[in-house]
Design a protein around this motif. Sequence first.
Motif, PDB file in Angstrom:
ATOM      1  N   SER A 325      21.610 -50.617 -60.984  1.00 21.95           N
ATOM      2  CA  SER A 325      20.519 -51.562 -60.772  1.00 21.95           C
ATOM      3  C   SER A 325      20.491 -52.633 -61.853  1.00 21.95           C
ATOM      4  N   LEU A 326      20.736 -52.255 -63.089  1.00 21.78           N
ATOM      5  CA  LEU A 326      20.749 -53.228 -64.184  1.00 21.78           C
ATOM      6  C   LEU A 326      21.907 -54.213 -64.034  1.00 21.78           C
ATOM      7  N   VAL A 327      23.065 -53.695 -63.665  1.00 26.16           N
ATOM      8  CA  VAL A 327      24.224 -54.567 -63.451  1.00 26.16           C
ATOM      9  C   VAL A 327      23.942 -55.553 -62.318  1.00 26.16           C
ATOM     10  N   SER A 328      23.394 -55.049 -61.229  1.00 27.95           N
ATOM     11  CA  SER A 328      23.067 -55.910 -60.095  1.00 27.95           C
ATOM     12  C   SER A 328      21.993 -56.918 -60.470  1.00 27.95           C
ATOM     13  N   LEU A 329      21.032 -56.510 -61.280  1.00 30.15           N
ATOM     14  CA  LEU A 329      19.941 -57.388 -61.675  1.00 30.15           C
ATOM     15  C   LEU A 329      20.445 -58.587 -62.462  1.00 30.15           C
ATOM     16  N   VAL A 330      21.396 -58.370 -63.353  1.00 31.77           N
ATOM     17  CA  VAL A 330      21.979 -59.475 -64.112  1.00 31.77           C
ATOM     18  C   VAL A 330      22.617 -60.489 -63.165  1.00 31.77           C
ATOM     19  N   ALA A 331      23.378 -59.984 -62.211  1.00 33.11           N
ATOM     20  CA  ALA A 331      24.039 -60.872 -61.252  1.00 33.11           C
ATOM     21  C   ALA A 331      23.036 -61.611 -60.386  1.00 33.11           C
ATOM     22  N   ILE A 332      21.996 -60.922 -59.965  1.00 34.57           N
ATOM     23  CA  ILE A 332      20.972 -61.550 -59.125  1.00 34.57           C
ATOM     24  C   ILE A 332      20.242 -62.646 -59.883  1.00 34.57           C
ATOM     25  N   LEU A 333      19.960 -62.398 -61.157  1.00 28.97           N
ATOM     26  CA  LEU A 333      19.296 -63.412 -61.970  1.00 28.97           C
ATOM     27  C   LEU A 333      20.138 -64.678 -62.045  1.00 28.97           C
ATOM     28  N   ILE A 334      21.423 -64.515 -62.282  1.00 27.80           N
ATOM     29  CA  ILE A 334      22.328 -65.668 -62.362  1.00 27.80           C
ATOM     30  C   ILE A 334      22.340 -66.424 -61.035  1.00 27.80           C
ATOM     31  N   GLY A 357      26.783 -65.193 -48.288  1.00 28.27           N
ATOM     32  CA  GLY A 357      27.023 -64.087 -47.373  1.00 28.27           C
ATOM     33  C   GLY A 357      28.443 -63.566 -47.445  1.00 28.27           C
ATOM     34  N   VAL A 358      29.404 -64.470 -47.604  1.00 31.77           N
ATOM     35  CA  VAL A 358      30.806 -64.054 -47.723  1.00 31.77           C
ATOM     36  C   VAL A 358      31.020 -63.263 -49.016  1.00 31.77           C
ATOM     37  N   VAL A 359      30.431 -63.738 -50.105  1.00 28.54           N
ATOM     38  CA  VAL A 359      30.542 -63.018 -51.377  1.00 28.54           C
ATOM     39  C   VAL A 359      29.978 -61.602 -51.238  1.00 28.54           C
ATOM     40  N   LEU A 360      28.833 -61.482 -50.563  1.00 28.03           N
ATOM     41  CA  LEU A 360      28.234 -60.167 -50.365  1.00 28.03           C
ATOM     42  C   LEU A 360      29.149 -59.259 -49.555  1.00 28.03           C
ATOM     43  N   ALA A 361      29.753 -59.810 -48.504  1.00 29.05           N
ATOM     44  CA  ALA A 361      30.662 -59.004 -47.684  1.00 29.05           C
ATOM     45  C   ALA A 361      31.866 -58.537 -48.497  1.00 29.05           C
ATOM     46  N   VAL A 362      32.405 -59.418 -49.339  1.00 25.35           N
ATOM     47  CA  VAL A 362      33.559 -59.057 -50.174  1.00 25.35           C
ATOM     48  C   VAL A 362      33.204 -57.923 -51.132  1.00 25.35           C
ATOM     49  N   LEU A 377      30.210 -50.084 -59.739  1.00 25.17           N
ATOM     50  CA  LEU A 377      29.662 -51.076 -60.663  1.00 25.17           C
ATOM     51  C   LEU A 377      30.121 -52.488 -60.289  1.00 25.17           C
ATOM     52  N   ILE A 378      31.399 -52.621 -59.888  1.00 33.14           N
ATOM     53  CA  ILE A 378      31.883 -53.929 -59.435  1.00 33.14           C
ATOM     54  C   ILE A 378      31.133 -54.355 -58.183  1.00 33.14           C
ATOM     55  N   PHE A 379      30.924 -53.406 -57.280  1.00 36.02           N
ATOM     56  CA  PHE A 379      30.137 -53.689 -56.077  1.00 36.02           C
ATOM     57  C   PHE A 379      28.735 -54.156 -56.439  1.00 36.02           C
ATOM     58  N   ALA A 380      28.101 -53.491 -57.395  1.00 33.63           N
ATOM     59  CA  ALA A 380      26.740 -53.844 -57.786  1.00 33.63           C
ATOM     60  C   ALA A 380      26.676 -55.286 -58.303  1.00 33.63           C
ATOM     61  N   PHE A 381      27.650 -55.677 -59.114  1.00 33.85           N
ATOM     62  CA  PHE A 381      27.620 -57.034 -59.694  1.00 33.85           C
ATOM     63  C   PHE A 381      27.919 -58.102 -58.651  1.00 33.85           C
ATOM     64  N   VAL A 382      28.994 -57.907 -57.883  1.00 33.85           N
ATOM     65  CA  VAL A 382      29.393 -58.924 -56.898  1.00 33.85           C
ATOM     66  C   VAL A 382      28.359 -59.031 -55.780  1.00 33.85           C
ATOM     67  N   SER A 383      27.841 -57.907 -55.311  1.00 27.23           N
ATOM     68  CA  SER A 383      26.817 -57.959 -54.268  1.00 27.23           C
ATOM     69  C   SER A 383      25.536 -58.601 -54.802  1.00 27.23           C
TER      70      SER A 383
END
Length: 464
Positions: A325-334, A357-362, A377-383
């Motif tokens: 969640s923290l990893v994803s949160l950083v990416a979402i903030l950006i 949407g394409v980035v999320l699918a990847v 963790l890679i999924f969390a950041f990219v998604s």
Amino acid sequence: MTPTSDDLPEGPRPVQPTVPSNLTGVPDSAALGSTLTTAGSPFSAAPTTATSAQRPEKVKVRGPLLKLMISMLVANFSIFAIWGAVPGILLPIQIEGIVGSADKQGAFGLVSVIGAFAAMIAQPIAGLVSDRTRSRFGRRAPWMVAGVLLGGLSLLFMGASNGIVQLAVAWVMVQICFNFAQGPLSAILPDRVPSGARGTFASFSGFGLMLGSLGGSIIASRFIGAIPAGYLTFAGIALVVIVLFVVLNPDKSTKSAPKPAFDVVVFLRTFWVSPRKHPDFFWGFTGRLLLYAGYFMVTGYQLYILQDYIGLGAQGAGNFVPIMSLVSLVAILIATVIGGPLSDKLGRRKIVVIVAGVVLAVSLVFPWIMPTTTGMLIFAFVSGLGFGAYQSVDTALMSEVLPSKDDFAKDLGVLNIAATLPQTLAPGLATLIFLVFGYVGLFPIGIVIALLGAFAVLPIKSVR
């Protein structure tokens, strides 16, 4: 009988700006039929026409509008923390404690599906009711406060439940009550925000949404051994925040406004917006439904994925969720900080939505080919990058293709089915896929669905 949006002739509708007095200091009666300027820019909170929607006018975000945006971020956090905590952490753990490990997937899927249909019905009805509410506190505030109050009591009922039937009933009550708060809250954007600031506002709103969803899962992980206390915590947060939102951002009184007559046919048509008469709304709805479904089939099932597919076990999965969640949160903030304002600056929404949407699918490729904590963790950041940008810009896009300026909350309630339904139904869909293909089948199916959702906005014509 009051005509509905489907009774109007096809084609672009003329727009009369409606400007809330709490943002501009100008009463609605003086605003109708005139062009107002706030901070040097035309200020209209009504849906734009096809022409004006292509290039939203620039609006400086300051004063009451800035306060409203910050308040919206916190309000969204308080409600979406519940959606992140309960179906993602607290509910599956509670169900496993009731039925055991062998039957947890089936029971979780069943309860989720029942809750999904409750949410699907509740929010558009809440929007329709709030559109027609007349009170000294405005149309939205009474339902927002009542929703979080009754929803909080329903969460306490969930905490006291010790059987699947009792738990399912409590979860349905939570869905209905909090959607009666969330539906009117979502109407704040078209109610009070001019087109040129909607991308920025949607970024604030979207960041609050994702911060809530992820923050909720982080907070919930601290209550794995104390489920009732977790429900009490989230109920209290939502109640305090929403009451403060209403107090700090008061709406104008609607007591003297004409009240549309209720009609059974209109009520039944609440759940239907004609795709022939409103194709842009249809494509936006379809895109959001598909992309959310692809995303939440994985994230909504992540606790069991971490337990069984990655092999962390119950305690390891519970400890790993906050890290993801923290990893994803950083990416979402950006992504959120960049996405919404960028779409305002470019005057284009669709291209940002498609790329996001394409980035999320990847992102779904990584746990598929790397069933490890690193892959997750890679999924969390990219998604997070994809979903953060998508959420902020898609909200602004959809606010400009609403069928009727007189039924903002009702139309948003129908639209929000596309967001709420996948979040609550996805665990049930994931269970079905798991039973047929196993955990590994979730990812390729999610990729295809997410890509279809990303490109579904291409036929939209009234927004660039």
